[in-house]
Design a protein around this motif. Structure first.
Motif, PDB file in Angstrom:
ATOM      1  N   ALA A 138       0.828  -1.201   0.000  1.00  0.00           N
ATOM      2  CA  ALA A 138       0.000   0.000   0.000  1.00  0.00           C
ATOM      3  C   ALA A 138       0.864   1.253   0.000  1.00  0.00           C
ATOM      4  O   ALA A 138       0.598   2.214  -0.737  1.00  0.00           O
ATOM      5  CB  ALA A 138      -0.926  -0.003   1.218  1.00  0.00           C
ATOM      6  N   MET A 139       1.939   1.258   0.801  1.00  0.00           N
ATOM      7  CA  MET A 139       2.820   2.416   0.832  1.00  0.00           C
ATOM      8  C   MET A 139       3.552   2.589  -0.490  1.00  0.00           C
ATOM      9  O   MET A 139       3.731   3.707  -0.983  1.00  0.00           O
ATOM     10  CB  MET A 139       3.821   2.254   1.974  1.00  0.00           C
ATOM     11  CG  MET A 139       3.259   2.519   3.353  1.00  0.00           C
ATOM     12  SD  MET A 139       2.702   4.237   3.575  1.00  0.00           S
ATOM     13  CE  MET A 139       0.931   4.036   3.394  1.00  0.00           C
ATOM     14  N   ALA A 140       3.968   1.478  -1.091  1.00  0.00           N
ATOM     15  CA  ALA A 140       4.677   1.559  -2.370  1.00  0.00           C
ATOM     16  C   ALA A 140       3.757   2.119  -3.454  1.00  0.00           C
ATOM     17  O   ALA A 140       4.173   2.972  -4.261  1.00  0.00           O
ATOM     18  CB  ALA A 140       5.180   0.170  -2.768  1.00  0.00           C
ATOM     19  N   LEU A 141       2.503   1.680  -3.471  1.00  0.00           N
ATOM     20  CA  LEU A 141       1.566   2.166  -4.481  1.00  0.00           C
ATOM     21  C   LEU A 141       1.194   3.620  -4.222  1.00  0.00           C
ATOM     22  O   LEU A 141       0.971   4.394  -5.159  1.00  0.00           O
ATOM     23  CB  LEU A 141       0.314   1.281  -4.479  1.00  0.00           C
ATOM     24  CG  LEU A 141      -0.499   1.226  -5.779  1.00  0.00           C
ATOM     25  CD1 LEU A 141       0.375   0.823  -6.945  1.00  0.00           C
ATOM     26  CD2 LEU A 141      -1.667   0.253  -5.632  1.00  0.00           C
ATOM     27  N   LEU A 142       1.147   4.009  -2.964  1.00  0.00           N
ATOM     28  CA  LEU A 142       0.855   5.394  -2.619  1.00  0.00           C
ATOM     29  C   LEU A 142       1.935   6.327  -3.161  1.00  0.00           C
ATOM     30  O   LEU A 142       1.640   7.382  -3.731  1.00  0.00           O
ATOM     31  CB  LEU A 142       0.744   5.527  -1.098  1.00  0.00           C
ATOM     32  CG  LEU A 142       0.368   6.897  -0.546  1.00  0.00           C
ATOM     33  CD1 LEU A 142      -1.045   7.270  -0.945  1.00  0.00           C
ATOM     34  CD2 LEU A 142       0.500   6.906   0.975  1.00  0.00           C
ATOM     35  N   ARG A 143       3.195   5.938  -3.016  1.00  0.00           N
ATOM     36  CA  ARG A 143       4.302   6.779  -3.461  1.00  0.00           C
ATOM     37  C   ARG A 143       4.555   6.646  -4.955  1.00  0.00           C
ATOM     38  O   ARG A 143       5.126   7.549  -5.574  1.00  0.00           O
ATOM     39  CB  ARG A 143       5.567   6.407  -2.680  1.00  0.00           C
ATOM     40  CG  ARG A 143       5.429   6.657  -1.180  1.00  0.00           C
ATOM     41  CD  ARG A 143       6.547   6.013  -0.393  1.00  0.00           C
ATOM     42  NE  ARG A 143       6.333   6.146   1.053  1.00  0.00           N
ATOM     43  CZ  ARG A 143       7.040   5.514   1.976  1.00  0.00           C
ATOM     44  NH1 ARG A 143       8.019   4.698   1.608  1.00  0.00           N
ATOM     45  NH2 ARG A 143       6.768   5.682   3.259  1.00  0.00           N
ATOM     46  N   PHE A 144       4.136   5.532  -5.531  1.00  0.00           N
ATOM     47  CA  PHE A 144       4.362   5.282  -6.950  1.00  0.00           C
ATOM     48  C   PHE A 144       3.723   6.349  -7.827  1.00  0.00           C
ATOM     49  O   PHE A 144       4.243   6.700  -8.890  1.00  0.00           O
ATOM     50  CB  PHE A 144       3.802   3.899  -7.301  1.00  0.00           C
ATOM     51  CG  PHE A 144       3.733   3.613  -8.779  1.00  0.00           C
ATOM     52  CD1 PHE A 144       4.877   3.292  -9.490  1.00  0.00           C
ATOM     53  CD2 PHE A 144       2.525   3.672  -9.463  1.00  0.00           C
ATOM     54  CE1 PHE A 144       4.822   3.035 -10.846  1.00  0.00           C
ATOM     55  CE2 PHE A 144       2.458   3.424 -10.816  1.00  0.00           C
ATOM     56  CZ  PHE A 144       3.609   3.092 -11.513  1.00  0.00           C
ATOM     57  N   ALA A 145       2.585   6.903  -7.384  1.00  0.00           N
ATOM     58  CA  ALA A 145       1.829   7.837  -8.220  1.00  0.00           C
ATOM     59  C   ALA A 145       2.501   9.191  -8.374  1.00  0.00           C
ATOM     60  O   ALA A 145       2.015  10.035  -9.146  1.00  0.00           O
ATOM     61  CB  ALA A 145       0.425   8.024  -7.641  1.00  0.00           C
ATOM     62  N   LEU A 245      -0.748   7.369 -15.137  1.00  0.00           N
ATOM     63  CA  LEU A 245      -1.135   6.585 -13.971  1.00  0.00           C
ATOM     64  C   LEU A 245      -2.219   5.572 -14.331  1.00  0.00           C
ATOM     65  O   LEU A 245      -2.211   4.429 -13.858  1.00  0.00           O
ATOM     66  CB  LEU A 245      -1.616   7.523 -12.862  1.00  0.00           C
ATOM     67  CG  LEU A 245      -1.714   6.955 -11.445  1.00  0.00           C
ATOM     68  CD1 LEU A 245      -0.421   6.268 -11.048  1.00  0.00           C
ATOM     69  CD2 LEU A 245      -2.063   8.061 -10.465  1.00  0.00           C
ATOM     70  N   VAL A 246      -3.156   5.974 -15.172  1.00  0.00           N
ATOM     71  CA  VAL A 246      -4.192   5.051 -15.639  1.00  0.00           C
ATOM     72  C   VAL A 246      -3.550   3.901 -16.408  1.00  0.00           C
ATOM     73  O   VAL A 246      -3.881   2.721 -16.211  1.00  0.00           O
ATOM     74  CB  VAL A 246      -5.210   5.791 -16.527  1.00  0.00           C
ATOM     75  CG1 VAL A 246      -6.220   4.810 -17.118  1.00  0.00           C
ATOM     76  CG2 VAL A 246      -5.930   6.870 -15.720  1.00  0.00           C
ATOM     77  N   ASP A 247      -2.603   4.224 -17.275  1.00  0.00           N
ATOM     78  CA  ASP A 247      -1.892   3.220 -18.058  1.00  0.00           C
ATOM     79  C   ASP A 247      -1.177   2.233 -17.140  1.00  0.00           C
ATOM     80  O   ASP A 247      -1.246   1.007 -17.329  1.00  0.00           O
ATOM     81  CB  ASP A 247      -0.899   3.938 -18.978  1.00  0.00           C
ATOM     82  CG  ASP A 247      -0.116   2.997 -19.873  1.00  0.00           C
ATOM     83  OD1 ASP A 247      -0.500   1.818 -19.993  1.00  0.00           O
ATOM     84  OD2 ASP A 247       0.879   3.444 -20.462  1.00  0.00           O
TER      85      ASP A 247
END
Length: 367
Positions: A138-145, A245-247
């Motif tokens: 969850a943290m990785a996906l939060l920062r990924f954006a 981000l959608v991609d």
């Protein structure tokens, strides 16, 4: 939805194909304002259709020999406005309860109306035990954006603040009744942490951009679906999110490395760039479906790209779609724009005339 005078006299029908225990199932039903008029459940072991049950408007249920258990007893408990599947699950029928559970855990939705529930899913992942990888994911996906977000500050509500919220909510309900819609109170207070050279600064979720809130609300359903499998349905996936981000999000479901449980993403979008040549994730033709409204009935037709001859390596699908090659693009009537412009000019001329008349009536030196 049908826009014709006799619409109320026609039932609404729904059907869904899904996989339970590695076997293709199909469940469907039809309802009107009073009762269930049809219901059916089939499954396809070894690729052949087999009937589990069919139900008619008079609550008569016909069973296939592949459905075992207390099927007739359940039929006796059936009401005209209830589904046989729901009654069977309530009675603990093993075979049908597994199918029923798929709708509760295998099918997830993401719309504007369920943001509080989706946010709570994200919060639960972030609060997971350190030994579980879901919190790190969850943290990785939060920062990924790349939203400038470092983390989430999650705290229990102060009891005084909770009591104030409940008191205000009750006062509004007493004064306005059902006329007011009150947003569900979040179980915990969530603030978004931003890290700069001067330190970490938490900001209330309400003060974040709609794009940041949208992404945070998607993290929970996305990770849960990728982890456990099932289907995630997202309305307007591109709304408030950057095309990159959608991609990338679509790519998470396309990649066998991140989607090991066979999860499926079903989404609507107006982002034609997903069909272009500059995307990270390639969509296959049988994954792309278009919708088009009939101008006379306003009924929506759904059709796949596979209806068209496409050269995967040569055709620029985005350009051909925007050029109208596949249909499913809005018809913009330029005549209506000219009518609007003429109306503006006409109103502007009348306003100028009224101003001139007012100027003529002024006395010299009047303010």
């Amino acid at each position: 939805m049908s826009f014709h005078r006799e619409a109320a006299s026609y039932p609404s029908s729904f059907a869904v194909d899904f996989v339970v225990g590695g076997v293709h199932h199909q469940f469907g039903f039809s309802v009107d304002d009073d009762q269930v008029t049809e219901e059916w459940l089939y499954y396809y072991p070894e690729g052949r259709q087999r009937r589990l049950y069919e139900r008619g408007a008079d609550c008569t249920v016909t069973f296939g020999r592949w459905l075992t258990g207390r099927r007739k007893l359940i039929a006796e408990l059936l009401r005209p406005n209830s589904l046989y599947l729901s009654v069977a699950a309530a009675q603990g029928h093993d075979q049908l309860s597994e199918v029923f559970r798929w709708f509760g855990f295998g099918l997830r939705m993401a719309t504007n109306h369920d943001f509080p529930q989706r946010l709570d899913q994200t919060v639960q992942l972030c609060l997971a035990d350190e030994g579980k990888h879901t919190a790190a994911s969850a943290m990785a996906l939060l920062r990924f954006a790349d939203l400038g977000v470092y983390g989430l500050e999650i705290k229990e509500w102060d009891e005084a603040a909770r009591e104030d919220h409940q008191r205000i909510t009750q006062a509004l309900r007493d004064a306005l009744g059902d006329k007011v819609r009150i947003q569900q109170e979040q179980a915990r207070r969530v603030r978004v942490e931003h890290r700069t050279a001067d330190g970490v600064f938490p900001l209330g979720l309400a003060y974040e951009s709609s794009g940041t809130r949208t992404w945070i609300g998607l993290i929970g359903p996305v990770i849960t679906t990728l982890e456990t499998g099932g289907v995630l349905c997202v309305d307007e996936l591109d709304a408030r999110l950057h095309p990159y981000l959608v991609d990338a999000l679509v790519g998470m479901f396309q990649s066998p490395e991140t989607n090991r449980a066979g999860a499926q993403l079903v989404f609507s979008t107006h982002e034609a760039a997903l069909l272009g040549r500059n995307v990270r994730t390639e969509l296959f033709r049988d994954q792309v479906w278009f919708t088009e409204k009939d101008p006379h009935t306003l009924a929506t037709r759904l059709f796949p790209m596979t209806e068209f001859s496409v050269r995967d390596s040569a055709d620029n699908l985005e350009k051909r779609y925007l050029g109208g090659r596949y249909g499913a693009v809005p018809y913009l009537d330029d005549e209506l724009l000219r009518d609007m412009s003429a109306a503006f000019r006409h109103e502007g001329g009348r306003e100028a005339g009224r101003t001139a008349e007012a100027d003529e009536g002024r006395t010299p030196g009047a303010a």
